[in-house]
Motif scaffolding. Structure first.
Motif, PDB file in Angstrom:
ATOM      1  N   MET A 293       0.856  -1.189   0.000  1.00  0.00           N
ATOM      2  CA  MET A 293       0.000   0.000   0.000  1.00  0.00           C
ATOM      3  C   MET A 293       0.889   1.234   0.000  1.00  0.00           C
ATOM      4  SD  MET A 293      -1.140  -0.277   4.032  1.00  0.00           S
ATOM      5  CE  MET A 293      -0.934  -2.071   4.039  1.00  0.00           C
ATOM      6  N   THR A 294       0.273   2.394  -0.073  1.00  0.00           N
ATOM      7  CA  THR A 294       1.041   3.637  -0.015  1.00  0.00           C
ATOM      8  C   THR A 294       1.275   4.050   1.432  1.00  0.00           C
ATOM      9  OG1 THR A 294      -0.906   5.066  -0.011  1.00  0.00           O
ATOM     10  CG2 THR A 294      -0.024   4.411  -2.175  1.00  0.00           C
ATOM     11  N   LEU A 295       2.241   4.914   1.624  1.00  0.00           N
ATOM     12  CA  LEU A 295       2.500   5.457   2.950  1.00  0.00           C
ATOM     13  C   LEU A 295       1.293   6.259   3.441  1.00  0.00           C
ATOM     14  CD1 LEU A 295       4.644   5.617   5.166  1.00  0.00           C
ATOM     15  CD2 LEU A 295       5.562   7.649   4.040  1.00  0.00           C
ATOM     16  N   GLU A 296       0.608   6.919   2.523  1.00  0.00           N
ATOM     17  CA  GLU A 296      -0.599   7.680   2.885  1.00  0.00           C
ATOM     18  C   GLU A 296      -1.687   6.751   3.425  1.00  0.00           C
ATOM     19  OE1 GLU A 296       1.964   9.984   0.433  1.00  0.00           O
ATOM     20  OE2 GLU A 296       1.064   8.014   0.000  1.00  0.00           O
ATOM     21  N   THR A 297      -1.765   5.539   2.873  1.00  0.00           N
ATOM     22  CA  THR A 297      -2.738   4.570   3.369  1.00  0.00           C
ATOM     23  C   THR A 297      -2.392   4.126   4.787  1.00  0.00           C
ATOM     24  OG1 THR A 297      -3.156   3.801   1.110  1.00  0.00           O
ATOM     25  CG2 THR A 297      -3.844   2.349   2.899  1.00  0.00           C
ATOM     26  N   VAL A 298      -1.111   3.945   5.054  1.00  0.00           N
ATOM     27  CA  VAL A 298      -0.675   3.608   6.408  1.00  0.00           C
ATOM     28  C   VAL A 298      -1.117   4.696   7.387  1.00  0.00           C
ATOM     29  CG1 VAL A 298       1.326   3.259   7.920  1.00  0.00           C
ATOM     30  CG2 VAL A 298       1.288   2.227   5.633  1.00  0.00           C
ATOM     31  N   GLU A 299      -0.876   5.948   7.031  1.00  0.00           N
ATOM     32  CA  GLU A 299      -1.255   7.065   7.912  1.00  0.00           C
ATOM     33  C   GLU A 299      -2.763   7.111   8.114  1.00  0.00           C
ATOM     34  OE1 GLU A 299       0.652   8.791   9.682  1.00  0.00           O
ATOM     35  OE2 GLU A 299       2.630   8.805   8.745  1.00  0.00           O
ATOM     36  N   GLN A 300      -3.526   6.826   7.062  1.00  0.00           N
ATOM     37  CA  GLN A 300      -4.984   6.803   7.192  1.00  0.00           C
ATOM     38  C   GLN A 300      -5.418   5.685   8.147  1.00  0.00           C
ATOM     39  OE1 GLN A 300      -7.059   5.956   3.519  1.00  0.00           O
ATOM     40  NE2 GLN A 300      -9.089   6.163   4.450  1.00  0.00           N
ATOM     41  N   GLY A 301      -4.770   4.531   8.045  1.00  0.00           N
ATOM     42  CA  GLY A 301      -5.078   3.425   8.930  1.00  0.00           C
ATOM     43  C   GLY A 301      -4.779   3.757  10.384  1.00  0.00           C
ATOM     44  N   PHE A 302      -3.665   4.448  10.618  1.00  0.00           N
ATOM     45  CA  PHE A 302      -3.312   4.853  11.977  1.00  0.00           C
ATOM     46  C   PHE A 302      -4.358   5.820  12.539  1.00  0.00           C
ATOM     47  CE2 PHE A 302       1.543   4.110  12.528  1.00  0.00           C
ATOM     48  CZ  PHE A 302       1.386   2.795  12.115  1.00  0.00           C
ATOM     49  N   LEU A 303      -4.814   6.735  11.714  1.00  0.00           N
ATOM     50  CA  LEU A 303      -5.798   7.716  12.158  1.00  0.00           C
ATOM     51  C   LEU A 303      -7.116   7.037  12.529  1.00  0.00           C
ATOM     52  CD1 LEU A 303      -6.646  10.658  12.600  1.00  0.00           C
ATOM     53  CD2 LEU A 303      -7.246  10.769  10.173  1.00  0.00           C
ATOM     54  N   LEU A 304      -7.573   6.113  11.687  1.00  0.00           N
ATOM     55  CA  LEU A 304      -8.820   5.396  11.967  1.00  0.00           C
ATOM     56  C   LEU A 304      -8.699   4.575  13.250  1.00  0.00           C
ATOM     57  CD1 LEU A 304      -9.663   4.173   8.354  1.00  0.00           C
ATOM     58  CD2 LEU A 304     -10.972   5.835   9.688  1.00  0.00           C
ATOM     59  N   ALA A 305      -7.561   3.934  13.434  1.00  0.00           N
ATOM     60  CA  ALA A 305      -7.341   3.132  14.634  1.00  0.00           C
ATOM     61  C   ALA A 305      -7.335   4.011  15.880  1.00  0.00           C
ATOM     62  CB  ALA A 305      -6.023   2.367  14.511  1.00  0.00           C
ATOM     63  N   GLU A 306      -6.693   5.161  15.794  1.00  0.00           N
ATOM     64  CA  GLU A 306      -6.647   6.069  16.936  1.00  0.00           C
ATOM     65  C   GLU A 306      -8.045   6.542  17.319  1.00  0.00           C
ATOM     66  OE1 GLU A 306      -3.916   9.785  18.322  1.00  0.00           O
ATOM     67  OE2 GLU A 306      -4.893  10.008  16.384  1.00  0.00           O
ATOM     68  N   GLN A 307      -8.861   6.870  16.345  1.00  0.00           N
ATOM     69  CA  GLN A 307     -10.225   7.319  16.622  1.00  0.00           C
ATOM     70  C   GLN A 307     -11.032   6.223  17.318  1.00  0.00           C
ATOM     71  OE1 GLN A 307     -11.407   8.401  12.642  1.00  0.00           O
ATOM     72  NE2 GLN A 307     -10.555  10.476  12.806  1.00  0.00           N
ATOM     73  N   LEU A 308     -10.849   4.970  16.885  1.00  0.00           N
ATOM     74  CA  LEU A 308     -11.565   3.854  17.499  1.00  0.00           C
ATOM     75  C   LEU A 308     -11.119   3.644  18.944  1.00  0.00           C
ATOM     76  CD1 LEU A 308     -13.552   1.505  17.230  1.00  0.00           C
ATOM     77  CD2 LEU A 308     -11.681   0.124  16.281  1.00  0.00           C
ATOM     78  N   ILE A 309      -9.821   3.716  19.184  1.00  0.00           N
ATOM     79  CA  ILE A 309      -9.303   3.534  20.546  1.00  0.00           C
ATOM     80  C   ILE A 309      -9.821   4.638  21.473  1.00  0.00           C
ATOM     81  CG2 ILE A 309      -7.202   3.640  21.956  1.00  0.00           C
ATOM     82  CD1 ILE A 309      -7.645   0.943  20.574  1.00  0.00           C
ATOM     83  N   LYS A 310      -9.885   5.852  20.985  1.00  0.00           N
ATOM     84  CA  LYS A 310     -10.409   6.952  21.801  1.00  0.00           C
ATOM     85  C   LYS A 310     -11.861   6.686  22.205  1.00  0.00           C
ATOM     86  CE  LYS A 310      -7.407  10.779  20.414  1.00  0.00           C
ATOM     87  NZ  LYS A 310      -7.301  12.084  19.715  1.00  0.00           N
ATOM     88  N   GLN A 311     -12.646   6.157  21.281  1.00  0.00           N
ATOM     89  CA  GLN A 311     -14.042   5.832  21.589  1.00  0.00           C
ATOM     90  C   GLN A 311     -14.129   4.763  22.677  1.00  0.00           C
ATOM     91  OE1 GLN A 311     -15.974   4.653  17.932  1.00  0.00           O
ATOM     92  NE2 GLN A 311     -15.354   6.517  16.858  1.00  0.00           N
ATOM     93  N   ILE A 312     -13.278   3.761  22.571  1.00  0.00           N
ATOM     94  CA  ILE A 312     -13.283   2.670  23.555  1.00  0.00           C
ATOM     95  C   ILE A 312     -12.838   3.183  24.918  1.00  0.00           C
ATOM     96  CG2 ILE A 312     -12.109   0.503  24.143  1.00  0.00           C
ATOM     97  CD1 ILE A 312     -12.124  -0.058  21.080  1.00  0.00           C
ATOM     98  N   LYS A 313     -11.825   4.022  24.924  1.00  0.00           N
ATOM     99  CA  LYS A 313     -11.352   4.616  26.180  1.00  0.00           C
ATOM    100  C   LYS A 313     -12.461   5.453  26.819  1.00  0.00           C
ATOM    101  CE  LYS A 313      -8.295   6.448  29.146  1.00  0.00           C
ATOM    102  NZ  LYS A 313      -7.552   5.712  30.174  1.00  0.00           N
ATOM    103  N   GLU A 314     -13.130   6.258  26.023  1.00  0.00           N
ATOM    104  CA  GLU A 314     -14.202   7.114  26.531  1.00  0.00           C
ATOM    105  C   GLU A 314     -15.384   6.292  27.069  1.00  0.00           C
ATOM    106  OE1 GLU A 314     -15.040   9.673  23.242  1.00  0.00           O
ATOM    107  OE2 GLU A 314     -13.195  10.856  23.501  1.00  0.00           O
ATOM    108  N   ALA A 315     -15.532   5.063  26.553  1.00  0.00           N
ATOM    109  CA  ALA A 315     -16.607   4.187  27.030  1.00  0.00           C
ATOM    110  C   ALA A 315     -16.241   3.483  28.338  1.00  0.00           C
ATOM    111  CB  ALA A 315     -16.940   3.153  25.965  1.00  0.00           C
ATOM    112  N   GLY A 316     -15.013   3.711  28.827  1.00  0.00           N
ATOM    113  CA  GLY A 316     -14.644   3.209  30.138  1.00  0.00           C
ATOM    114  C   GLY A 316     -13.675   2.044  30.181  1.00  0.00           C
ATOM    115  N   SER A 317     -13.134   1.641  29.027  1.00  0.00           N
ATOM    116  CA  SER A 317     -12.200   0.511  29.008  1.00  0.00           C
ATOM    117  C   SER A 317     -10.786   0.974  29.342  1.00  0.00           C
ATOM    118  CB  SER A 317     -12.198  -0.158  27.628  1.00  0.00           C
ATOM    119  OG  SER A 317     -11.213  -1.168  27.556  1.00  0.00           O
TER     120      SER A 317
END
Length: 350
Positions: A143-167
């Motif tokens: 994949m492209t490096l830009e795709t890697v960065e997009q994947g990191f951003l999506l993962a970070e957003q998901l983790i923030k949601q899980i953290k905010e839910a109390g995990s």
């Protein structure tokens, strides 16, 4: 993306160790459970500045699924279509990981990081698609490096949601036909070992397929040799959409001061890359098990970590991480609830 990950401190080590050693047992008698308790306490002290009690709150396991172009080279026992079929199975609750999560109290999420055919919209699958499949790593960059960065951003957003839910504890599983080939290539690139050391039989492939898989990995390492010293470039060249998002999620979880329970071969490959990006992430990692994949023991030795379990698992899905949760909970329970010699009016055996 950059990550602000705080190294754990040894500020409370003496207090933690005194509390553990003061329990009604000989010194070190609870073995790895004591090591885990100390690690949990160190991490939780970053947020609370206290080490008197420990908690494991709403443990969350996330399966990331992605397809690999290299699967068309016949390196797996199954075609790429099986990835999507298993994602549907996860969403319907029928896989091994579903059984273990229900049994042990995990909350489970399934993420489409980029599988060949997008799942039915009626299924409870989180859409974080980076594409339909990666390119074949032995002929092109995955994949492209830009795709890697997009994947990191999506993962970070998901983790923030899980953290905010109390995990405060998260584990990752994966699904992707061909992903042991990508993980083997990452292992070889990082550890500087040939494909004969990183490629194994996985879920039961023949010797002929093993040889093909080794050849593909060596071709990929040769093709991308000038780009493998930088970890994100390595992911772009050799990784998978699910491996990218697991790597990003690990970094994001450490940034949020969450505990990370690392599963098997593919997840450990992601962990190795995450540590290359920011070494502080390792402070938050507990390694759940040593899988039956031949390269996994070598990975764990290279990282100088001790897994909690060795059950010969070769399934993926996060099953090893799921099964380790009771041991994490046992570490918390003895730390919080076990009487001290003084409380129990027992002569100290030290």
């Amino acid at each position: 993306m950059t990550y602000k990950i705080q190294h754990v401190s040894n500020q409370f080590d003496q207090v933690i160790q005194t509390k553990i050693d003061g329990k009604t047992k000989p010194l070190g008698a609870l073995g790895q459970l004591e090591v885990v308790a100390k690690q949990l306490a160190r991490v939780q002290a970053l947020s609370t500045n206290k080490v008197d009690t420990l908690t494991v709150d709403k443990p969350q396991l996330i399966i990331f699924a992605g397809d690999h172009g290299v699967a068309s080279e016949g390196v797996s026992i199954a075609p790429s279509e099986v990835t999507g079929q298993m994602v549907a199975n996860f969403a319907k609750g029928g896989a091994a990981i579903n059984v273990f999560c229900r049994q042990l109290g995990w909350q489970l999420s399934v993420v489409d990081a980029g599988i060949l055919h997008a799942p039915d919209e009626q299924l409870q699958v989180i859409n974080q698609r980076l594409g339909a499949t990666t390119a074949s790593i032995h002929t092109d960059a995955a994949m492209t490096l830009e795709t890697v960065e997009q994947g990191f951003l999506l993962a970070e957003q998901l983790i923030k949601q899980i953290k905010e839910a109390g995990s405060n504890l998260v584990a990752f599983g994966e699904m992707g036909i061909g992903n042991t080939t990508a993980a083997s290539a990452i292992m070889s690139a990082l550890m500087q070992v040939p494909a004969t050391e990183s490629v194994g039989k996985g879920t039961g492939i023949s010797d002929e397929v093993v040889a093909k898989k080794q050849q593909v990995v060596e071709q990929a390492l040769t093709l991308h040799k000038d780009k493998l010293s930088e970890p994100k470039q390595m992911l772009a060249c050799l990784g998978g959409f699910e491996i990218v998002q697991i790597t990003g999620a690990m970094l994001a979880a450490a940034q949020e001061k969450m505990h990370i329970l690392v599963d098997g071969f593919i997840c450990t490959a992601a962990a190795m890359v995450a540590i290359q990006i920011n070494p502080a992430v390792k402070d938050y990692m507990i390694f759940a098990h040593c899988s039956g994949e031949q390269g996994h023991t070598k990975m764990l030795n290279w990282l100088e970590v001790e897994p909690l379990l060795k059950l010969g698992l070769c399934l993926g899905e996060g099953t090893g991480a799921a099964l380790a949760l009771p041991l994490i909970q046992a570490s918390v329970a003895f730390y919080n609830e076990m009487a001290s010699f003084e409380q129990a009016d027992v002569a100290n055996v030290v």
